[in-house]
Scaffold this motif. Structure first.
Motif: not given
Length: 48
Positions: A25-26, A30-31, A42-44
């Motif tokens: 899921e884009m 996290v940018p 990095l995924i929150d």
């Protein structure tokens, strides 16, 4: 390879089952710059 920092008191089994779809899921990405050379994204998941 996927790594996740999780709380042991949380729903670990559910997270492990859902992790493959969650990392795709884009909107959760996290940018910004990542300081870890082994990390490509990095995924929150703090609100999951």
């Amino acid at each position: 390879m996927v790594a996740a920092d999780v709380r042991l008191s949380g729903a670990l089994t559910a997270l492990l089952a859902a992790l493959p779809s969650l990392i795709e899921e884009m909107e959760r990405t996290v940018p910004g710059e990542i300081d870890d050379p082994h990390c490509s994204r990095l995924i929150d998941l703090t609100d999951w």
